[in-house]
Design an enzyme around this catalytic site. Sequence first.
Site, PDB file in Angstrom:
ATOM      1  N   SER A  44      -6.818 -11.781  16.998  1.00 36.77           N
ATOM      2  CA  SER A  44      -5.936 -10.737  17.528  1.00 36.77           C
ATOM      3  C   SER A  44      -4.498 -11.271  17.642  1.00 36.77           C
ATOM      4  O   SER A  44      -3.967 -11.803  16.686  1.00 36.77           O
ATOM      5  CB  SER A  44      -6.494 -10.219  18.863  1.00 36.77           C
ATOM      6  OG  SER A  44      -5.925  -8.977  19.198  1.00 36.77           O
ATOM      7  N   ASP A 156     -10.077  -5.528  14.983  1.00 33.05           N
ATOM      8  CA  ASP A 156      -9.792  -6.674  15.836  1.00 33.05           C
ATOM      9  C   ASP A 156     -10.983  -7.644  15.948  1.00 33.05           C
ATOM     10  O   ASP A 156     -12.111  -7.240  16.207  1.00 33.05           O
ATOM     11  CB  ASP A 156      -9.433  -6.160  17.232  1.00 33.05           C
ATOM     12  CG  ASP A 156      -8.607  -7.147  18.025  1.00 33.05           C
ATOM     13  OD1 ASP A 156      -8.964  -8.333  18.051  1.00 33.05           O
ATOM     14  OD2 ASP A 156      -7.596  -6.725  18.625  1.00 33.05           O
TER      15      ASP A 156
END
Length: 252
Positions: A44, A156
């Site tokens: 991320s 993600d």
Amino acid sequence: MKDTEFEKLGIALGGGAALGAAHVGVLKALFEQGVKPEFISGTSIGAFVAAHVAFGTSIDDLEKIATDLDWLDITGLKLSKLGILSNERLGQSVLDQFGKVDIQDADIPLSMISTDISTGEKVVLNEGPLYKAVMASTCLPGVFTPVEWDNMLLVDGVLCENVPVSPLREMGAKDIIAVDLTTNREYKRPDDIVDVLVNTFDIGLNNMIKQQISDDNIFMIQPKLSAYNKADTSQTEKLIEEGYEAAKKALA
């Protein structure tokens, strides 16, 4: 503590949205002590920071990038059946900085974690377009439109490995510094259903992280960031300082 005390050092930078500014402070403290990675990984926002480190962005420049960054700089409206926003602007910022480079061109071997939302499988990105990999690893599901990559729909990496230790092992790291921005926090009694959902997600995530980083050769740095909002980019300078102080304390 100097880099000679680590053997084949890898640094894993975890996710945490706007809390990711703390990574800059952590790295600043490490580099001041001569602690630099032979391998680096990110999930991320950690992938965004790791990409800059791997391709040679200085800490001073990285601090400026973090301070200047705003959600409006990295998101844009893109209505689709799979998301309401796009993080193409974040990818463009990587393109503007480094050009059309591939992950394997990095000065420091680099891996980023993403998730195939079609299968639930973890995807380790260690080759291919850098900008696109950063987009994939930072693609918040349900908010950003998934990134298409080799017939996969990537979102993600937080869903699979928020503190990306395993890719460092695969790259050959023996000692690992893992920077965890989310586990070392205090929960509050929920006031509404939103608080319940936030606590539920964080508790599940944090239990997963604890299982993934149970290793004697992992040196943990966990800034205390409970007071900070994951979506507020106006707190960047304070977060950098929090990361810096946490790393200095850990190294001491």
